[in-house]
Each structure stands twice: as structure tokens, then as C-alpha cells.
Design a protein around this motif. Structure first.
Motif, PDB file in Angstrom:
ATOM      1  N   THR A 154       0.824  -1.208   0.000  1.00 28.45           N
ATOM      2  CA  THR A 154       0.000   0.000   0.000  1.00 28.45           C
ATOM      3  C   THR A 154       0.861   1.262   0.000  1.00 28.45           C
ATOM      4  N   ILE A 155       0.480   2.219  -0.850  1.00 27.67           N
ATOM      5  CA  ILE A 155       1.219   3.486  -0.956  1.00 27.67           C
ATOM      6  C   ILE A 155       0.225   4.638  -0.769  1.00 27.67           C
ATOM      7  N   LEU A 156       0.566   5.578   0.095  1.00 29.04           N
ATOM      8  CA  LEU A 156      -0.299   6.741   0.331  1.00 29.04           C
ATOM      9  C   LEU A 156       0.349   7.987  -0.254  1.00 29.04           C
ATOM     10  N   GLY A 157      -0.444   8.824  -0.897  1.00 29.04           N
ATOM     11  CA  GLY A 157       0.063  10.129  -1.335  1.00 29.04           C
ATOM     12  C   GLY A 157       0.062  11.063  -0.143  1.00 29.04           C
ATOM     13  N   ILE A 158       1.182  11.740   0.094  1.00 30.57           N
ATOM     14  CA  ILE A 158       1.219  12.660   1.250  1.00 30.57           C
ATOM     15  C   ILE A 158       1.815  14.012   0.859  1.00 30.57           C
ATOM     16  N   GLU A 159       1.528  14.995   1.716  1.00 29.35           N
ATOM     17  CA  GLU A 159       2.061  16.345   1.522  1.00 29.35           C
ATOM     18  C   GLU A 159       2.292  16.957   2.898  1.00 29.35           C
ATOM     19  N   GLU A 195      -1.910  16.573  19.204  1.00 31.08           N
ATOM     20  CA  GLU A 195      -1.756  15.105  19.244  1.00 31.08           C
ATOM     21  C   GLU A 195      -1.226  14.547  17.931  1.00 31.08           C
ATOM     22  N   ALA A 196      -1.002  15.443  16.934  1.00 30.38           N
ATOM     23  CA  ALA A 196      -0.589  14.958  15.608  1.00 30.38           C
ATOM     24  C   ALA A 196       0.846  14.444  15.646  1.00 30.38           C
ATOM     25  N   PRO A 197       1.095  13.239  15.118  1.00 24.60           N
ATOM     26  CA  PRO A 197       2.450  12.707  15.165  1.00 24.60           C
ATOM     27  C   PRO A 197       3.396  13.350  14.147  1.00 24.60           C
ATOM     28  N   SER A 198       2.876  14.168  13.227  1.00 28.11           N
ATOM     29  CA  SER A 198       3.742  14.840  12.252  1.00 28.11           C
ATOM     30  C   SER A 198       2.923  15.896  11.527  1.00 28.11           C
ATOM     31  N   ASP A 199       3.552  16.538  10.551  1.00 26.38           N
ATOM     32  CA  ASP A 199       2.808  17.498   9.720  1.00 26.38           C
ATOM     33  C   ASP A 199       2.593  16.932   8.312  1.00 26.38           C
ATOM     34  N   MET A 200       2.620  15.604   8.204  1.00 21.27           N
ATOM     35  CA  MET A 200       2.437  14.946   6.907  1.00 21.27           C
ATOM     36  C   MET A 200       0.977  14.552   6.727  1.00 21.27           C
ATOM     37  N   ALA A 201       0.332  15.150   5.734  1.00 13.81           N
ATOM     38  CA  ALA A 201      -1.092  14.911   5.509  1.00 13.81           C
ATOM     39  C   ALA A 201      -1.292  13.909   4.378  1.00 13.81           C
ATOM     40  N   ILE A 202      -2.269  13.028   4.563  1.00 17.37           N
ATOM     41  CA  ILE A 202      -2.666  12.132   3.470  1.00 17.37           C
ATOM     42  C   ILE A 202      -3.505  12.960   2.508  1.00 17.37           C
TER      43      ILE A 202
END
Ligand code: G1P
Length: 287
Positions: A154-159, A195-202
Motif C-alpha cells: 500500500t502506498i499513500l500520497g502525502i504532503e 496530538e498529531a504525530p507529524s505534519d504529513m497529511a494524506i
């Protein structure tokens, strides 16, 4: 296995874009001279997708009509010698094979994907969300498919997004394994900023393995009371590797009025036919 099928969940009500979407699907809003959905279908076709599965709902008939033949229009264009327009209209229906399945209740993105289970079958597939219009040197979903061909999972597009916006997205955390590619270690749907583990959004581009279906079937309603794809992915990550690809290109969230306006202006300025006169018009506006 080759990625042949793409699921397009288009049953959403488009409430962010009311009143324009009261009686018209948001996917049919025009960007310059094409409906939003056509940009996304073209992106999928450019990546070698052979079949598109629209997960539709009430009020979405216009999408089916758009990708269907319109004999009356074709006859009229042929009879009046408008061959260029005829070619343009035919190209839309000849672009790709499409099929439709109805999502009877709006129970969330995970549920929408599950609705396509029988049409997808037991093979990996792409998911594209119509709000995200991505201008890229290479098809964005094509970039994810390349990663799938390498990692076979599985591959997710992130930004990367400004931290204060992360609560509008599924958020992923992971380890960088090569430029623009992370091995995912955590996923949370729309976390509060603290609570966000990063600033990487799907973003609205996924390549999924078919194991996701049985997981969604067991996924309980999550954020907003909906069956969330991100929650199912979190469970999938316990069983299989998931990678995230920071795509090359620029994304516009065209489900948002201001972003849609920005996309219209930027894309009009680059348009081969309107770019120059439109640029002159913008420059002539009082400051
Ligand atoms: C959905 C997903 C979210 C993702 C987003 C991308 O949310 O649930 O994880 O980040 O699409 O556009 P929605 O925008 O439908 O609320």
C-alpha cells in the motif's frame, strides 16, 4: 500485479461548496473548460488505469451522463460540420471504461471504498478523491504506482502541510527510506494539532492492497462517526508494510472555495489559449 482499476468515491454531498452544489455534483464544477472530475480521470488514465469505478450517490447522475455517449449532441455536431467539437466530445467517452456502484448511505470514506469491493476483486487498486486537483510533471497517481511497483504494498500520497491545518487530514508518521518516500509507522485521522504525530497529511491519492476490504468490514465508526479509511489503514499497517510518497506537483483542494479560485486563476494563466489575454486582464486590474 498491475494496477488496472481506480475507485473514485464521488457520493459526497459537497456541503463545503454550497449553494453551487445544491443541485449539481461538486465533481462537475468547471475548472476553465473541463469539469473537475475530468482532470482526475485524465490523471488516472495517464497512469495506465484501465477501469474506473465511480462510487456514486443520489444527485450524481450528471457524472454518469458526462462519461456516457450523447447521440443527439453527436448527430447535431456531425450534421453541422463541427468536427473538432465532435472529436472532443467523443474523446471523453472513449477515454476509459467506467462503471458505477451506489453508496446508499454516507457512512464515510472507508465505507465508500468498501462499496467497490466486488467490482475491484482480489487485486491492488488505486483510489482518487475528486476534490484534489494535482498539477504535476508526471501523473500523481502514476508516481504512487511507480512506488507500488517497487515496494509491492500500500502506498499513500502525502504532503507536508502547515501544522495548524493537520486536523483537516489523515496524518502519517514514518521513517524516510529514500527521497520523498517514508515507511509508515503511525496513522491518525484528523488529529488535534497537539496530538498529531507529524505534519504529513494524506492527500486524496492511494494505492491499496485488497486486504484493506476485510479490515474495513470490521472497522468501527471513528472520527465524525464515519467509517474512516485511515483507521482501516492503521490496522493494515500492523499486518503489512505501508509506504507514503511525497508526490511531485502542486495540489489544489478544489472542494474549498478559495483554493478553487486560486486553481482557476493559476491554471488560466498557464492555459495555452487563454493564458496571455487572461494575464493581461489580471495585470490591468486596479491594485
Ligand atoms: C479524507 C480522508 C483524510 C484525507 C483527506 C484528503 O478526508 O479521510 O484522511 O486526508 O480525505 O483529502 P475528507 O477530506 O473527505 O474529510
Amino acid at each position: 500485479m498491475k494496477i488496472r482499476k481506480a475507485v473514485f468515491p464521488v457520493a459526497g454531498l459537497g456541503t463545503r461548496f454550497l449553494p453551487a452544489t445544491k443541485s449539481m455534483p461538486k465533481e462537475m464544477l468547471p475548472l476553465i473548460d473541463k469539469p473537475l472530475i475530468q482532470y482526475v480521470v485524465e490523471e488516472a488514465v495517464a497512469a495506465g488505469i484501465e477501469q474506473i469505478i465511480f462510487v456514486t450517490g443520489r444527485t450524481k447522475r450528471a457524472i454518469e451522463d458526462y462519461f456516457d455517449k450523447d447521440y443527439r449532441l453527436e448527430t447535431q455536431l456531425r450534421d453541422s460540420g463541427k468536427t473538432e467539437l465532435l472529436k472532443m466530445v467523443n474523446a471523453i467517452t472513449d477515454m476509459v471504461e467506467v462503471c458505477y456502484v451506489r453508496q446508499k448511505e454516507a457512512l464515510g470514506l472507508g465505507h465508500a471504498v468498501l462499496t467497490a469491493k466486488r467490482l475491484v476483486g482480489d487485486e491492488p487498486f488505486a483510489v482518487l478523491l475528486g476534490d484534489d486537483i494535482i498539477e504535476a510533471p508526471r501523473s500523481c497517481i502514476g508516481q504512487l504506482i511507480e512506488k507500488y511497483e517497487k515496494y509491492r504494498c500500500t502506498i499513500l500520497g502525502i504532503e507536508q502541510v502547515p501544522m495548524e491545518q493537520i486536523s483537516s487530514y489523515g496524518c502519517v508518521a514514518g521513517t524516510l527510506v529514500e527521497p520523498r518516500t517514508y515507511k509508515v509507522s503511525d496513522l491518525v485521522e484528523k488529529p488535534p494539532v497537539n496530538e498529531a504525530p507529524s505534519d504529513m497529511a494524506i492527500i486524496g491519492r492511494y494505492v491499496l492492497t485488497p486486504e484493506i476490504f476485510e479490515i474495513i468490514e470490521k472497522t468501527k465508526p471513528g472520527r465524525g462517526g464515519e467509517i474512516q479509511l485511515t483507521d482501516a489503514l492503521r490496522e493494515l499497517e500492523r499486518r503489512q508494510a505501508i509506504y507514503a510518497c511525497q508526490f511531485e506537483g502542486k495540489r489544489y483542494d478544489c472542494g474549498d472555495k478559495l483554493e478553487y479560485l486560486k486553481a482557476t486563476v493559476e491554471m488560466a494563466l498557464k492555459h495555452p489559449q487563454f493564458g496571455k489575454p487572461f494575464g493581461e486582464f489580471i495585470a490591468s486590474l486596479p491594485k
